[in-house]
Motif scaffolding. Structure first.
Motif, short mmCIF file in Angstrom:
data_model
loop_
_atom_site.label_atom_id
_atom_site.label_comp_id
_atom_site.label_asym_id
_atom_site.label_seq_id
_atom_site.Cartn_x
_atom_site.Cartn_y
_atom_site.Cartn_z
N UNK A 107 104.59 46.96 35.64
CA UNK A 107 103.98 47.86 34.64
C UNK A 107 104.06 47.29 33.22
N UNK A 108 103.84 46.01 33.10
CA UNK A 108 103.90 45.37 31.79
C UNK A 108 102.99 46.01 30.75
N UNK A 109 101.79 46.52 31.11
CA UNK A 109 100.95 47.10 30.05
C UNK A 109 101.53 48.32 29.36
N UNK A 110 102.46 49.02 30.01
CA UNK A 110 102.98 50.26 29.41
C UNK A 110 104.41 50.14 28.92
N UNK A 111 104.99 48.95 28.99
CA UNK A 111 106.31 48.73 28.42
C UNK A 111 106.17 48.23 26.99
N UNK A 112 106.99 48.77 26.10
CA UNK A 112 107.05 48.24 24.74
C UNK A 112 107.63 46.83 24.79
N UNK A 113 107.36 46.04 23.77
CA UNK A 113 107.80 44.65 23.79
C UNK A 113 109.32 44.55 23.89
N UNK A 114 110.05 45.42 23.19
CA UNK A 114 111.52 45.33 23.28
C UNK A 114 112.01 45.69 24.67
N UNK A 115 111.37 46.68 25.33
CA UNK A 115 111.72 47.01 26.71
C UNK A 115 111.39 45.84 27.63
N UNK A 116 110.23 45.28 27.45
CA UNK A 116 109.75 44.16 28.25
C UNK A 116 110.79 43.03 28.26
N UNK A 117 111.24 42.66 27.07
CA UNK A 117 112.19 41.56 26.96
C UNK A 117 113.57 41.97 27.45
#
Length: 291
Positions: free
Chosen positions: A47-57
């Motif tokens: 679900x990369x499109x709906x994660x914020x960048x800080x969450x993603x990392x």
């Protein structure tokens, strides 16, 4: 290094859609125990499109730290903005991933030259192994074999996840890419044939729920035990099909919930598996002995 069964790991979430860090930890442990050969953190299945960048990392960092070098960790860092793809790829490199997986820029529908320049720019800007990801059914753009061949000349563009499900692509790619370029299937239904005809591995959705079986199939193919590998592939076919009755990762998260691995929570605009599909998915689970 990048071979066999590499799970396109879901990002587990609580009922309030916050990331379920304990469930993520438990899923990674389970994959290591089950023999998964590599983990893709925050790819599109995550679900990369709906994660914020800080969450993603943060998800990527935690997976890298937990795996601690036992298997390769690949970070999903693709975006439909080249600038954002560079930012994500730099951040993933900083937290210690082994490679990055970059989906083609979705919605924009760039030309082949635009795709070439996009990937070339990321490769020239961030010195980390990078894997192209072609999934035209989701992005509305097709990364053609000739473009892949050109991009394979960049030393740090090391492979492609080819998710068209078109086995002819493998034949077209082989003579165009440089020696050693890694060819990965991104389609569970055709992965057996892809690997049988010279692919090096698969990035699998099904491996989220049947990790040992998918890893075993890949190992058997590598050992030349094609009949045994095909029997596993055929047994998993109901699952391969049912996991795409709705958009991925809707069904696979529902299956994981039935298995007690995590909740089926997704972030909008994705929603829980429609009840009209639940019976078919449950029947596939029963046939594959997941419940």
């Amino acid at each position: 290094m990048f071979r066999g069964s590499m799970v396109a790991l879901v990002t587990p979430m609580k009922a309030d859609t916050s990331i379920d860090w304990q469930a993520l930890h438990d899923l990674v442990d389970w994959h290591l125990e089950q023999g998964t050969h590599g983990i893709v953190a925050v790819g599109t299945t995550g679900e990369s499109p709906t994660l914020a960048i800080d969450e993603h990392i943060d998800v990527i960092r935690r997976v890298v730290d937990q795996v601690a070098g036992r298997v390769p960790v690949i970070a999903g860092t693709g975006a439909n903005s080249t600038t954002e793809a560079v930012e994500l790829t730099k951040a993933a490199k900083d937290v210690g991933v082994d490679a990055c997986l970059l989906v083609t820029p979705y919605y924009n529908k760039p030309s082949q030259d635009g795709l070439y320049q996009h990937y070339a720019h990321v490769a020239q800007t961030v010195d980390i192994p990078q894997i192209l990801y072609n999934v035209p059914s989701r992005t509305a753009v097709d990364l053609k074999p000739q473009t892949v061949g050109r991009l394979s000349r960049y030393p740090n563009i090391i492979g492609i996840k080819e998710a068209t499900g078109d086995l002819a692509r493998l034949t077209h790619l082989k003579p165009l890419v440089v020696p050693g370029f890694i060819l990965l299937s991104g389609d569970d239904e055709t992965a057996f044939d892809f690997l049988k005809h010279g692919g090096h591995g698969e990035i699998s959705v099904t491996a989220n729920v049947a990790p040992a079986q998918v890893a075993r199939m890949c190992d058997l193919i590598a050992d030349g035990e094609l009949e045994a590998a095909k029997s596993i592939h055929d047994a998993l076919m109901p699952l391969h099909k049912s996991l795409f009755l709705e958009a991925n990762p809707i069904p696979v998260k529902w299956v994981l919930e039935q298995m007690g691995k995590c909740e089926s929570t997704l972030r909008l605009p994705l929603t829980r598996l429609d009840p009209k599909f639940q019976r078919a998915v449950k029947e596939a689970m029963q046939r594959c002995r997941l419940m």
